[in-house]
Design an enzyme around this catalytic site. Structure first.
Site, mmCIF file in Angstrom:
data_model
loop_
_atom_site.group_PDB
_atom_site.id
_atom_site.type_symbol
_atom_site.label_atom_id
_atom_site.label_comp_id
_atom_site.label_asym_id
_atom_site.label_seq_id
_atom_site.Cartn_x
_atom_site.Cartn_y
_atom_site.Cartn_z
ATOM 1 N N HIS A 128 0.810 -1.227 0.000
ATOM 2 C CA HIS A 128 0.000 0.000 0.000
ATOM 3 C C HIS A 128 0.843 1.276 0.000
ATOM 4 O O HIS A 128 1.942 1.325 0.541
ATOM 5 C CB HIS A 128 -0.908 0.017 1.232
ATOM 6 C CG HIS A 128 -0.129 0.038 2.521
ATOM 7 N ND1 HIS A 128 0.277 1.206 3.117
ATOM 8 C CD2 HIS A 128 0.352 -0.968 3.282
ATOM 9 C CE1 HIS A 128 0.953 0.925 4.204
ATOM 10 N NE2 HIS A 128 1.022 -0.391 4.333
ATOM 11 N N HIS B 120 11.798 -0.744 -12.679
ATOM 12 C CA HIS B 120 11.614 -2.186 -12.874
ATOM 13 C C HIS B 120 11.694 -2.887 -11.518
ATOM 14 O O HIS B 120 12.745 -2.881 -10.871
ATOM 15 C CB HIS B 120 12.686 -2.738 -13.818
ATOM 16 C CG HIS B 120 12.488 -4.193 -14.163
ATOM 17 N ND1 HIS B 120 13.235 -4.843 -15.102
ATOM 18 C CD2 HIS B 120 11.613 -5.134 -13.700
ATOM 19 C CE1 HIS B 120 12.842 -6.099 -15.193
ATOM 20 N NE2 HIS B 120 11.861 -6.302 -14.353
#
Ligand SMILES: CC(C)(COP(=O)(O)OP(=O)(O)OC[C@H]1O[C@@H](n2cnc3c(N)ncnc32)[C@H](O)[C@@H]1OP(=O)(O)O)[C@@H](O)C(=O)NCCC(=O)NCCS
Length: 209
Positions: free
Chosen positions: A137, A146
């Site tokens: 979250h 990446h």
């Protein structure tokens, strides 16, 4: 939903994985551009139409594009070229991935099999959340980030543009990782990381490279 006409820039290993995710999520008529041309054969059974420099010539046959290249800066540049060629740059989300309805993804993100992006996280354009990686979250990822296979970012982690978090790394909650960073495979990041450095190990420390 059946979607038609996806051009993938990059037909290497990552490109094949992206093609598979795209077709699993409803795309048909999928093909690649890659400078290695016929030397790659037909990745995932799909054609390589030509070199990346031939983008303009092939764009009219497709409605959308994604860039499946590991080099983050090139990925972002080629996204712009796809837009200039009249293609919509889309995000691909594998059907087994979880993306919270409260998360936001800028165009050109790739969320691969079994990955998870949790509530209120925000991803900039051209990010990759690779196979089995989790972004918990309130994370904020810049552009061209990446997150490699099996990485875990705890809650509220911030990752700067074009940073590469290597396979199996873990990042403690609230950590800030700078731009252009490389986090080595298996590292455990427990302190903030400055821009343009490589960190490895448990706990992660900078290397001289
Ligand atoms: C960190 C990394 C980028 C360094 O690559 P490199 O610059 O070629 O470094 P080298 O392999 O020359 O190693 C340099 C030193 O760091 C060590 N090292 C390299 N990677 C390491 C890692 N992940 N963890 C701990 N030590 C590491 C090496 O053992 C070597 O130590 P030494 O000087 O004592 O012998 C690379 O090893 C890595 O972890 N890449 C991630 C790969 C990945 O995630 N692939 C998935 C793609 S989807």
């Amino acid at each position: 939903m059946q979607l038609s006409g996806l051009l993938i820039i990059g037909g290497g290993g990552h490109g094949k994985v992206v093609a598979d995710a795209a077709m699993s999520s409803g795309w048909s008529h999928v093909a690649f551009l890659d400078d290695r041309g016929q030397a790659l054969g037909s990745p995932a059974g799909l054609p390589i139409l030509g070199a990346v420099s031939e983008l303009q010539a092939h764009a009219g046959k497709f409605s959308a594009a994604v860039v499946a290249l590991g080099n983050a800066r090139r990925r972002l540049l080629l996204q712009e070229e796809c837009l200039a060629a009249g293609l919509e740059v889309v995000s691909i989300i594998h059907p087994t991935a979880f993306v919270s309805r409260f998360a936001s993804l800028a165009p050109g993100c790739l969320v691969l099999a079994q990955a998870a992006i949790n509530v209120d996280s925000r991803l900039g354009r051209g990010c990759i959340v690779n196979t089995g990686a989790t972004v918990d979250h309130d994370c904020v990822l810049g552009e061209g980030v990446h997150i490699c296979p099996g990485v875990h970012l705890a809650g509220s982690v911030r990752v700067g543009d074009c940073t590469w978090v290597g396979i199996g790394a873990s990042v403690r909650q609230g950590i800030v990782i700078g731009h252009g960073v490389t986090v080595g495979a298996g590292a455990v990041v427990v302190e903030n990381v400055a821009d343009d450095v490589t960190v490895v190990g448990v706990p992660a420390r900078g290397t001289s490279k």
